[in-house]
Design a protein around this motif. Structure first.
Motif, PDB file in Angstrom:
ATOM      1  N   GLU A  19       0.830  -1.215   0.000  1.00  0.00           N
ATOM      2  CA  GLU A  19       0.000   0.000   0.000  1.00  0.00           C
ATOM      3  C   GLU A  19       0.863   1.262   0.000  1.00  0.00           C
ATOM      4  OE1 GLU A  19      -0.590  -2.672   1.784  1.00  0.00           O
ATOM      5  OE2 GLU A  19      -2.714  -2.942   2.257  1.00  0.00           O
ATOM      6  N   SER A  20       1.920   1.281   0.834  1.00  0.00           N
ATOM      7  CA  SER A  20       2.731   2.504   0.882  1.00  0.00           C
ATOM      8  C   SER A  20       3.523   2.675  -0.410  1.00  0.00           C
ATOM      9  CB  SER A  20       3.653   2.521   2.108  1.00  0.00           C
ATOM     10  OG  SER A  20       4.407   1.342   2.172  1.00  0.00           O
ATOM     11  N   ARG A  21       3.945   1.564  -1.004  1.00  0.00           N
ATOM     12  CA  ARG A  21       4.644   1.668  -2.289  1.00  0.00           C
ATOM     13  C   ARG A  21       3.696   2.183  -3.378  1.00  0.00           C
ATOM     14  NH1 ARG A  21       9.347  -1.879  -3.755  1.00  0.00           N
ATOM     15  NH2 ARG A  21      10.628  -1.609  -1.915  1.00  0.00           N
ATOM     16  N   VAL A  22       2.444   1.720  -3.341  1.00  0.00           N
ATOM     17  CA  VAL A  22       1.458   2.188  -4.333  1.00  0.00           C
ATOM     18  C   VAL A  22       1.244   3.692  -4.191  1.00  0.00           C
ATOM     19  CG1 VAL A  22      -1.011   2.101  -4.925  1.00  0.00           C
ATOM     20  CG2 VAL A  22       0.290  -0.026  -4.641  1.00  0.00           C
ATOM     21  N   LYS A  23       1.156   4.180  -2.928  1.00  0.00           N
ATOM     22  CA  LYS A  23       0.970   5.627  -2.698  1.00  0.00           C
ATOM     23  C   LYS A  23       2.131   6.416  -3.302  1.00  0.00           C
ATOM     24  CE  LYS A  23      -1.796   5.687   1.478  1.00  0.00           C
ATOM     25  NZ  LYS A  23      -1.453   5.032   2.729  1.00  0.00           N
ATOM     26  N   ILE A  24       3.343   5.916  -3.065  1.00  0.00           N
ATOM     27  CA  ILE A  24       4.524   6.602  -3.618  1.00  0.00           C
ATOM     28  C   ILE A  24       4.461   6.575  -5.151  1.00  0.00           C
ATOM     29  CG2 ILE A  24       7.047   6.501  -3.836  1.00  0.00           C
ATOM     30  CD1 ILE A  24       6.399   7.277  -1.065  1.00  0.00           C
ATOM     31  N   ALA A  25       4.123   5.405  -5.701  1.00  0.00           N
ATOM     32  CA  ALA A  25       4.085   5.258  -7.165  1.00  0.00           C
ATOM     33  C   ALA A  25       3.138   6.277  -7.792  1.00  0.00           C
ATOM     34  CB  ALA A  25       3.668   3.838  -7.545  1.00  0.00           C
ATOM     35  N   ARG A  26       2.007   6.526  -7.121  1.00  0.00           N
ATOM     36  CA  ARG A  26       1.017   7.487  -7.655  1.00  0.00           C
ATOM     37  C   ARG A  26       1.593   8.897  -7.770  1.00  0.00           C
ATOM     38  NH1 ARG A  26      -3.809   4.936  -7.748  1.00  0.00           N
ATOM     39  NH2 ARG A  26      -4.294   3.603  -5.954  1.00  0.00           N
ATOM     40  N   HIS A  27       2.537   9.229  -6.856  1.00  0.00           N
ATOM     41  CA  HIS A  27       3.032  10.614  -6.820  1.00  0.00           C
ATOM     42  C   HIS A  27       4.425  10.792  -7.415  1.00  0.00           C
ATOM     43  CE1 HIS A  27      -0.178  10.624  -3.718  1.00  0.00           C
ATOM     44  NE2 HIS A  27      -0.483  11.707  -4.401  1.00  0.00           N
ATOM     45  N   LEU A  28       4.987   9.704  -7.936  1.00  0.00           N
ATOM     46  CA  LEU A  28       6.323   9.815  -8.527  1.00  0.00           C
ATOM     47  C   LEU A  28       6.263  10.664  -9.789  1.00  0.00           C
ATOM     48  CD1 LEU A  28       8.017   6.290  -8.526  1.00  0.00           C
ATOM     49  CD2 LEU A  28       8.880   8.384  -7.473  1.00  0.00           C
ATOM     50  N   SER A  29       7.200  11.587  -9.898  1.00  0.00           N
ATOM     51  CA  SER A  29       7.257  12.346 -11.148  1.00  0.00           C
ATOM     52  C   SER A  29       8.314  11.710 -12.041  1.00  0.00           C
ATOM     53  CB  SER A  29       7.629  13.805 -10.870  1.00  0.00           C
ATOM     54  OG  SER A  29       8.977  13.864 -10.447  1.00  0.00           O
ATOM     55  N   ARG A  30       8.211  12.023 -13.304  1.00  0.00           N
ATOM     56  CA  ARG A  30       9.186  11.482 -14.262  1.00  0.00           C
ATOM     57  C   ARG A  30      10.606  11.930 -13.887  1.00  0.00           C
ATOM     58  NH1 ARG A  30      10.273   7.147 -16.486  1.00  0.00           N
ATOM     59  NH2 ARG A  30      12.093   7.471 -17.771  1.00  0.00           N
ATOM     60  N   SER A  31      10.741  13.165 -13.439  1.00  0.00           N
ATOM     61  CA  SER A  31      12.095  13.648 -13.143  1.00  0.00           C
ATOM     62  C   SER A  31      12.672  12.933 -11.920  1.00  0.00           C
ATOM     63  CB  SER A  31      12.105  15.166 -12.960  1.00  0.00           C
ATOM     64  OG  SER A  31      11.295  15.530 -11.866  1.00  0.00           O
ATOM     65  N   THR A  32      11.819  12.594 -10.935  1.00  0.00           N
ATOM     66  CA  THR A  32      12.315  11.835  -9.775  1.00  0.00           C
ATOM     67  C   THR A  32      12.790  10.457 -10.215  1.00  0.00           C
ATOM     68  OG1 THR A  32      10.650  12.956  -8.452  1.00  0.00           O
ATOM     69  CG2 THR A  32      11.708  11.046  -7.442  1.00  0.00           C
ATOM     70  N   ASP A 314      -0.572   8.963 -23.713  1.00  0.00           N
ATOM     71  CA  ASP A 314      -0.446   8.653 -22.290  1.00  0.00           C
ATOM     72  C   ASP A 314      -1.588   7.768 -21.817  1.00  0.00           C
ATOM     73  OD1 ASP A 314       1.761  10.244 -22.255  1.00  0.00           O
ATOM     74  OD2 ASP A 314       0.673  12.040 -21.604  1.00  0.00           O
ATOM     75  N   CYS A 315      -1.366   7.129 -20.680  1.00  0.00           N
ATOM     76  CA  CYS A 315      -2.434   6.353 -20.061  1.00  0.00           C
ATOM     77  C   CYS A 315      -2.695   6.939 -18.681  1.00  0.00           C
ATOM     78  CB  CYS A 315      -2.019   4.899 -19.945  1.00  0.00           C
ATOM     79  SG  CYS A 315      -0.658   4.686 -18.793  1.00  0.00           S
ATOM     80  N   ASN A 316      -3.700   6.406 -18.002  1.00  0.00           N
ATOM     81  CA  ASN A 316      -4.025   6.922 -16.662  1.00  0.00           C
ATOM     82  C   ASN A 316      -3.826   5.870 -15.584  1.00  0.00           C
ATOM     83  OD1 ASN A 316      -4.884   9.605 -17.298  1.00  0.00           O
ATOM     84  ND2 ASN A 316      -6.610   8.642 -18.365  1.00  0.00           N
ATOM     85  N   CYS A 317      -3.049   4.829 -15.888  1.00  0.00           N
ATOM     86  CA  CYS A 317      -2.936   3.755 -14.905  1.00  0.00           C
ATOM     87  C   CYS A 317      -1.897   4.107 -13.846  1.00  0.00           C
ATOM     88  CB  CYS A 317      -2.627   2.426 -15.603  1.00  0.00           C
ATOM     89  SG  CYS A 317      -0.899   2.143 -15.949  1.00  0.00           S
ATOM     90  N   LEU A 318      -1.799   3.244 -12.843  1.00  0.00           N
ATOM     91  CA  LEU A 318      -0.896   3.473 -11.710  1.00  0.00           C
ATOM     92  C   LEU A 318       0.558   3.654 -12.143  1.00  0.00           C
ATOM     93  CD1 LEU A 318      -0.449   3.416  -8.597  1.00  0.00           C
ATOM     94  CD2 LEU A 318      -0.370   0.922  -8.760  1.00  0.00           C
ATOM     95  N   LEU A 319       0.929   2.999 -13.235  1.00  0.00           N
ATOM     96  CA  LEU A 319       2.329   3.031 -13.656  1.00  0.00           C
ATOM     97  C   LEU A 319       2.586   4.031 -14.786  1.00  0.00           C
ATOM     98  CD1 LEU A 319       3.130  -0.805 -13.635  1.00  0.00           C
ATOM     99  CD2 LEU A 319       3.515   0.862 -11.819  1.00  0.00           C
ATOM    100  N   SER A 320       1.691   5.016 -14.932  1.00  0.00           N
ATOM    101  CA  SER A 320       1.795   5.899 -16.103  1.00  0.00           C
ATOM    102  C   SER A 320       3.138   6.638 -16.171  1.00  0.00           C
ATOM    103  CB  SER A 320       0.638   6.898 -16.129  1.00  0.00           C
ATOM    104  OG  SER A 320       0.649   7.641 -14.930  1.00  0.00           O
ATOM    105  N   VAL A 321       3.845   6.763 -15.035  1.00  0.00           N
ATOM    106  CA  VAL A 321       5.134   7.459 -15.056  1.00  0.00           C
ATOM    107  C   VAL A 321       6.238   6.594 -15.695  1.00  0.00           C
ATOM    108  CG1 VAL A 321       5.930   6.718 -12.766  1.00  0.00           C
ATOM    109  CG2 VAL A 321       6.607   8.959 -13.639  1.00  0.00           C
ATOM    110  N   MET A 322       5.970   5.289 -15.797  1.00  0.00           N
ATOM    111  CA  MET A 322       6.952   4.388 -16.398  1.00  0.00           C
ATOM    112  C   MET A 322       6.676   4.279 -17.907  1.00  0.00           C
ATOM    113  SD  MET A 322       8.585   3.298 -13.705  1.00  0.00           S
ATOM    114  CE  MET A 322       8.341   3.322 -11.935  1.00  0.00           C
ATOM    115  N   PRO A 323       7.689   4.440 -18.750  1.00  0.00           N
ATOM    116  CA  PRO A 323       7.444   4.394 -20.190  1.00  0.00           C
ATOM    117  C   PRO A 323       7.001   3.002 -20.645  1.00  0.00           C
ATOM    118  CG  PRO A 323       9.789   4.519 -19.729  1.00  0.00           C
ATOM    119  CD  PRO A 323       9.096   4.681 -18.423  1.00  0.00           C
TER     120      PRO A 323
END
Ligand SMILES: [Zn+2]
Length: 445
Positions: A19-32, A314-323
C-alpha cells in the motif's frame, strides 16, 4: 552512509507495505524516476568495476573509465550479450555470494544461460511486482493460483515473491495436467490465475465445459499470446487477460501490460532501458541494465527482443510514469534471411492471426528447395474445415498485410508448402518453436 544504505533505510522504514509503495508510485514524477535511475546507474557501474572480473576486463580492454560513465551513451559500442553469458565462466559475472540459480529457456545454441540471484534481490523484485499487480486490480484479500513450470525457471518464484509482498493467498498448481489443475484450483476459487498461455488455454477449455467462478483477471507470461486466444480466454472466464514481459536475466520482471492501453510499462526503478539500433520506424533491440542487484548485475544487456517505444499517447494507470514499450515483434536471433525476406515469427503470426479454421498452434519451417527456399507451414485443421479454405484465407492475408512478400511469391522467388495436422498434436503441450531454419542441415547432408 553510502547511497545504497540510504535507499535501504528509506525502503525499510517507509516502503514496507505494498500500500505505501502504491501511494509513492502514484506521486512519482518522471524527473524523480530519472534522477533515481541516474544515481543507481552510477552505483551499478562502480560496483561492477570493483567486483566483476568480466566487466573489469571489458572496461580495461575498451578503455572505459567507470568513474566517467553516467549513462548507456557513455559506454560507446559496449554491450553485454547472451553469448557473453554462455561463453564466460559464471564466476566472472558474480559480485557477491549467489543464493539461487535459474536457467533461460532458449536453447537455440545448446548451452543454457545461467542467472544467479540472492534472496534479498528476489524479495525486492517481488515488492515491485506487487505494485504492478495492484495496478491490475490485485489486493491482499485475493486468492491467487499459478500454473508455472518449476524446472530451472524463474517464473514461479517471480509469482511467489510478488504474491508474498501483496500478502494475498497463494496456491501453486504448477505445470500439472490441465484437467487436474482446473479441478484442484476450483476448490480454492482463485480470483487471479497466473500461468503460461499454452497451459492456461488448455485449462480454459476444461473450464468452458465444466464452469467458471468469479475471476478478476488472468496474468499470462513466458510466451506470446495471439489476440484471438486472449479474447477466447477472456470470453470463457468473463475476466481480463493481461501479459507480463520479462526475461530470466531480469527475474522475469522487465515490464507489465498497461490495463488502459497496449504495451508494457517498463520497470524504470529497477532497470535502465534503451532501444538500440532503431530503424526508421523506431524498432530496435531492447537493451537494459539491472539497477537493484548485488550478486549478478548486468550492464547494457542485449535482450534480443525487437520492439519500439509505444507511441499511442499517455495512459491513466498506476504506472503511467513508467514508459511503455510496444508488443515484441520478434527476436533478433530468430530473424531468418531467406528468399521470402528477413522473416521473423511475427510475420507468420500476422498472416495466420484471424483464420478461424485452424488452431493457434502452428510452425513454419524454412527448407532449401531445388532452386529456391520453400516455406513449409504446419497447421492444425479444426473439425469441418477444409485445407482449401485455410489456404485461401492465408493468401488473402498475405496480399493485404505483406504486399511485397506476395509480389515475390507471385514472381516465384520462393514457394509455399502446407502440412495439416489434427488439433492439439503439434506442440505436445510445450512451448512451440514457431520458426525453424532447416536449410543449414540440408546443405550438410
Ligand atoms: Zn498504463
Amino acid at each position: 552512509m553510502n547511497l545504497d544504505t540510504v535507499f535501504g533505510f528509506v525502503d525499510h522504514h517507509f516502503l514496507r507495505s505494498t500500500e505505501s509503495r502504491v501511494k509513492i508510485a502514484r506521486h512519482l514524477s518522471r524527473s524523480t524516476v530519472e534522477h533515481l535511475q541516474r544515481v543507481k546507474f552510477r552505483i551499478l557501474v562502480k560496483h561492477l568495476a570493483r567486483n566483476s572480473p568480466f566487466y573489469k576486463r571489458k572496461f580495461r580492454e575498451l578503455g572505459i573509465n567507470p568513474h566517467k560513465v553516467r549513462s548507456h551513451a557513455d559506454l560507446g559500442d559496449f554491450f553485454t550479450t547472451a553469448d557473453d553469458l554462455r561463453n564466460n565462466p559464471i564466476e566472472d559475472f558474480l559480485c557477491g555470494r549467489p543464493e539461487f540459480g535459474f536457467e533461460t529457456t532458449g536453447t537455440s545454441m545448446g548451452v543454457n544461460k545461467r542467472v544467479y540471484f540472492s534472496y534479498r534481490e528476489m524479495v525486492e523484485y517481488g515488492r515491485d511486482g506487487a505494485v504492478g499487480m495492484w495496478g491490475l486490480g490485485m489486493r491482499p484479500d485475493d486468492i491467487v493460483a499459478d500454473g508455472f513450470d518449476y524446472s530451472f525457471w524463474n517464473a514461479p518464484f517471480t509469482a511467489f515473491y510478488t504474491i508474498e509482498a501483496m500478502k494475498a493467498f497463494h496456491v501453486i498448481g504448477a505445470f500439472v495436467e490441465p484437467r487436474e489443475f482446473y479441478e484442484r484450483i476450483r476448490t480454492y476459487k482463485p480470483t487471479v490465475i497466473m500461468g503460461v498461455p499454452t497451459h492456461i488455454v488448455r485449462v480454459t477449455e476444461v473450464a468452458e465445459q465444466e464452469g467458471v467462478w468469479p475471476v478478476k483477471f488472468l496474468l499470462l507470461g513466458g510466451e506470446n499470446l495471439s489476440e484471438r486466444t486472449r479474447r477466447y480466454v477472456e470470453g470463457v472466464w468473463g475476466a481480463k487477460v493481461y501479459l507480463s514481459y520479462g526475461q530470466t536475466e531480469a527475474f522475469g520482471a522487465n515490464g507489465i501490460e498497461c490495463p488502459d492501453k497496449g504495451g508494457y510499462h517498463m520497470s524504470d526503478l529497477s532497470l535502465v532501458n534503451e532501444i538500440a539500433g532503431q530503424d526508421e520506424e523506431g524498432y530496435g533491440e531492447l537493451t537494459y541494465s539491472t539497477l537493484n542487484r548485488q550478486v549478478m548485475p548486468l550492464l547494457r544487456y542485449r535482450s534480443a527482443d525487437i520492439t519500439r517505444w509505444a507511441t499511442d499517447g499517455d495512459c491513466n494507470c498506476l504506472l503511467s510514469v513508467m514508459p511503455r514499450i510496444a508488443k515484441i515483434v520478434g527476436r533478433s536471433d530468430e530473424l531468418i534471411n531467406c528468399s521470402m525476406g528477413n522473416i521473423s515469427p511475427y510475420w507468420f503470426e500476422e498472416m495466420l492471426r484471424d483464420i478461424p479454421t485452424i488452431t493457434d498452434d502452428w510452425q513454419v519451417i524454412v527448407r532449401r528447395g531445388e532452386r529456391d527456399d520453400r516455406i513449409e507451414f504446419h497447421m492444425e485443421l479444426l473439425p469441418g474445415a477444409t485445407q482449401a479454405q485455410v489456404q485461401e484465407h492465408l493468401f488473402r492475408n498475405i496480399q493485404e498485410r505483406f504486399p511485397d512478400c506476395w509480389r515475390y511469391y507471385t514472381k516465384k522467388f520462393f514457394d509455399f508448402d502446407f502440412r495439416y495436422h489434427p488439433p492439439r498434436t503439434l506442440s505436445g503441450g510445450r512451448k512451440l518453436r514457431r520458426l525453424i531454419d532447416a536449410r543449414a542441415k540440408a546443405w550438410g547432408e
